[in-house]
Scaffold this motif. Structure first.
Motif, PDB file in Angstrom:
ATOM      1  N   GLU A   1       1.153  -0.973   0.115  1.00 44.78           N
ATOM      2  CA  GLU A   1       0.083   0.235  -0.302  1.00 44.78           C
ATOM      3  C   GLU A   1       0.696   1.081   0.113  1.00 44.78           C
ATOM      4  O   GLU A   1       0.723   1.786  -0.750  1.00 44.78           O
ATOM      5  CB  GLU A   1      -1.043  -0.243   1.094  1.00 44.78           C
ATOM      6  N   ALA A   2       1.733   1.135   0.947  1.00 47.59           N
ATOM      7  CA  ALA A   2       2.841   2.113   1.020  1.00 47.59           C
ATOM      8  C   ALA A   2       3.579   2.868  -0.178  1.00 47.59           C
ATOM      9  O   ALA A   2       3.935   3.396  -0.983  1.00 47.59           O
ATOM     10  CB  ALA A   2       3.929   2.287   1.669  1.00 47.59           C
TER      11      ALA A   2
ATOM     12  N   MET B   1      10.504   3.544   0.324  1.00 46.17           N
ATOM     13  CA  MET B   1       9.984   3.934   1.720  1.00 46.17           C
ATOM     14  C   MET B   1      10.300   3.009   2.398  1.00 46.17           C
ATOM     15  O   MET B   1      10.430   1.630   2.450  1.00 46.17           O
ATOM     16  CB  MET B   1       8.321   3.961   1.883  1.00 46.17           C
ATOM     17  N   THR B   2      10.563   2.906   4.190  1.00 51.60           N
ATOM     18  CA  THR B   2      10.975   2.562   5.139  1.00 51.60           C
ATOM     19  C   THR B   2       9.959   2.085   6.022  1.00 51.60           C
ATOM     20  O   THR B   2       9.681   3.575   6.447  1.00 51.60           O
ATOM     21  CB  THR B   2      12.957   3.163   4.934  1.00 51.60           C
ATOM     22  N   ARG B   3      10.296   1.736   6.525  1.00 44.33           N
ATOM     23  CA  ARG B   3       9.758   1.006   7.847  1.00 44.33           C
ATOM     24  C   ARG B   3       9.445   1.353   9.224  1.00 44.33           C
ATOM     25  O   ARG B   3      11.378   0.787   9.385  1.00 44.33           O
ATOM     26  CB  ARG B   3       8.577   0.243   8.316  1.00 44.33           C
ATOM     27  N   SER B   4       9.188   2.309   9.416  1.00 49.25           N
ATOM     28  CA  SER B   4       9.796   2.564  10.994  1.00 49.25           C
ATOM     29  C   SER B   4       9.474   1.473  12.103  1.00 49.25           C
ATOM     30  O   SER B   4       8.393   0.806  12.320  1.00 49.25           O
ATOM     31  CB  SER B   4       9.245   3.953  11.436  1.00 49.25           C
ATOM     32  N   THR B   5      10.464   0.661  13.029  1.00 50.29           N
ATOM     33  CA  THR B   5      10.173  -0.402  14.193  1.00 50.29           C
ATOM     34  C   THR B   5      10.027   0.384  14.755  1.00 50.29           C
ATOM     35  O   THR B   5      10.167  -0.182  16.349  1.00 50.29           O
ATOM     36  CB  THR B   5      11.616  -1.291  13.999  1.00 50.29           C
TER      37      THR B   5
ATOM     38  N   PRO C   1      -2.462   2.321  19.338  1.00 46.07           N
ATOM     39  CA  PRO C   1      -0.701   2.009  18.809  1.00 46.07           C
ATOM     40  C   PRO C   1      -1.144   2.617  17.333  1.00 46.07           C
ATOM     41  O   PRO C   1      -2.023   1.706  16.030  1.00 46.07           O
ATOM     42  CB  PRO C   1      -0.288   0.350  18.995  1.00 46.07           C
ATOM     43  N   PHE C   2       0.222   2.639  16.482  1.00 46.15           N
ATOM     44  CA  PHE C   2      -0.348   2.539  14.522  1.00 46.15           C
ATOM     45  C   PHE C   2       1.380   2.703  14.649  1.00 46.15           C
ATOM     46  O   PHE C   2       2.113   2.403  14.807  1.00 46.15           O
ATOM     47  CB  PHE C   2      -0.968   3.898  14.680  1.00 46.15           C
ATOM     48  N   GLY C   3       1.656   2.457  12.968  1.00 50.31           N
ATOM     49  CA  GLY C   3       3.124   2.701  12.225  1.00 50.31           C
ATOM     50  C   GLY C   3       3.149   3.182  10.935  1.00 50.31           C
ATOM     51  O   GLY C   3       2.172   4.160  10.374  1.00 50.31           O
ATOM     52  N   TYR C   4       3.980   3.626  11.056  1.00 47.91           N
ATOM     53  CA  TYR C   4       4.350   4.976   9.493  1.00 47.91           C
ATOM     54  C   TYR C   4       5.705   4.056   8.507  1.00 47.91           C
ATOM     55  O   TYR C   4       6.689   3.116   9.535  1.00 47.91           O
ATOM     56  CB  TYR C   4       4.021   6.143   9.719  1.00 47.91           C
ATOM     57  N   ALA C   5       5.445   4.467   7.652  1.00 48.82           N
ATOM     58  CA  ALA C   5       6.967   4.190   6.960  1.00 48.82           C
ATOM     59  C   ALA C   5       7.341   5.202   6.408  1.00 48.82           C
ATOM     60  O   ALA C   5       6.451   6.318   5.810  1.00 48.82           O
ATOM     61  CB  ALA C   5       6.866   3.543   5.369  1.00 48.82           C
TER      62      ALA C   5
END
Length: 334
Positions: A116-117, A126-130, A139-143
């Protein structure tokens, strides 16, 4: 000879064909649009960006049988292809809305969210944040990534759903999916990430059974107890780590200030005056001339019969008519 059954079947087929032709001739043939997507006013958005921006450009709504999905387009200032957006999807009871089809309760997967990103931000690595992050909804995540022209991009995702323990009570079965795509030419990654902390969900699902937030939380156990000081500044217990919203920066324009020296106008110089003659004024030899000569005075025509002597600096100069032995007129004897 045909059987009666065959004749009856042929007769029924003819009547069916005739009825179909009659119904087809009676139809209006108007064109109608299916209930798929429609543009709605920005005031009906189910989620809002934080105060300060980015602003909402348009809202496209798609109703389904078990929920509603909105694509909220946001202001974009970037050379990366695509539009900034905040996408929200409400999922509840099946058949609750008069929409088309039902959306599946698809959980977020690692491979699916990365795809999707890359689709939302084409051409940017795009690099996913750990790092584990959490906002007011959980909670959420982002790249994140940076384009070749220096634009900063993030793609955030969040699934708002109550815990499994709340499902055993026959309530809190709803779910909200959130996606955020932001690219900006002059904003930092931390500024863009602040939108994930500051956005607000204003929509809701009818019925307590479909509440996606779960039961309300109790009071903070540190309130009123010793050993948990609370300070008013940002270094205290309740600090504000992220700024809500951001204003896209404007390009730096260096303006040159040109100082114009004021020039005082020169005073008009008075015309030079010739010094007055200091010698005696001698009348013209020809008394009939009307034009005066410089430095000399002309004798008026009406005074030709009465010649006078010009006086200057105490000296008396006789008239030319009075020169000679025979000049014994009364005017010469004065």
């Amino acid at each position: 000879m045909r059987r009666p059954e065959t004749f009856s079947l042929l007769k029924a087929s003819c009547f069916a064909l005739l009825a179909g032709l009659v119904v087809g001739c009676q139809s209006s043939g108007n064109v109608r649009s299916p209930n798929i997507s429609e543009t709605v006013p920005a005031e009906t958005a189910l989620a809002l960006p934080p105060p300060g921006g980015p602003s909402i450009v348009s809202v496209v709504e798609h109703k389904r049988g078990n929920g509603t999905e909105q694509m909220i387009s946001l202001y974009t200032s970037s050379s990366v292809p695509g539009q900034n957006f905040l996408k929200v999807q409400f999922l509840g009871a099946s058949g609750a809305n008069p929409g088309t089809g039902n959306a599946s309760y698809k959980m977020i997967s690692e491979n699916g969210i990365i795809r999707e990103a890359f689709v939302a931000v084409p051409g940017v690595q795009m690099t996913r944040s750990t790092t584990y992050l959490q906002n007011s909804y959980g909670p959420f995540g982002y790249a994140s990534g940076e384009s070749g022209s220096g634009d900063t991009c993030i793609y955030g995702w969040q699934q708002i759903r109550s815990s499994r323990s709340a499902h055993t009570q026959a309530r809190n079965f709803g779910m909200i999916q959130v996606r955020l795509r932001l690219c900006d030419a002059r904003a930092t990654e931390r500024q863009l990430l602040g939108i994930m902390y500051g956005y607000t969900i204003v929509g809701m699902l009818d019925g307590e059974i479909w509440n996606p937030f779960g039961s309300p939380q109790g009071i903070d156990p540190t309130l009123g107890r010793p050993g948990g000081p609370i300070y008013p500044d940002q270094a205290g217990y309740r600090n504000m780590p992220m700024a809500f919203g951001y204003e896209p920066g404007r390009p730096d324009i260096q303006s040159r200030v040109v100082r114009v020296r004021s020039v005082q106008p020169k005073a008009e110089e008075a015309p030079a005056q010739l010094p007055l003659p200091t010698g005696p004024r001698v009348p013209l030899p020809d008394a009939s001339s009307d034009l005066p000569q410089p430095g000399m005075s002309a004798v008026p025509s009406n005074e030709q019969t009465q010649p006078r002597s010009a006086t200057a600096s105490g000296l008396t100069v006789p008239s030319p008519e009075c020169i000679g032995d025979s000049a014994m007129t009364a005017a010469c004897r004065r």
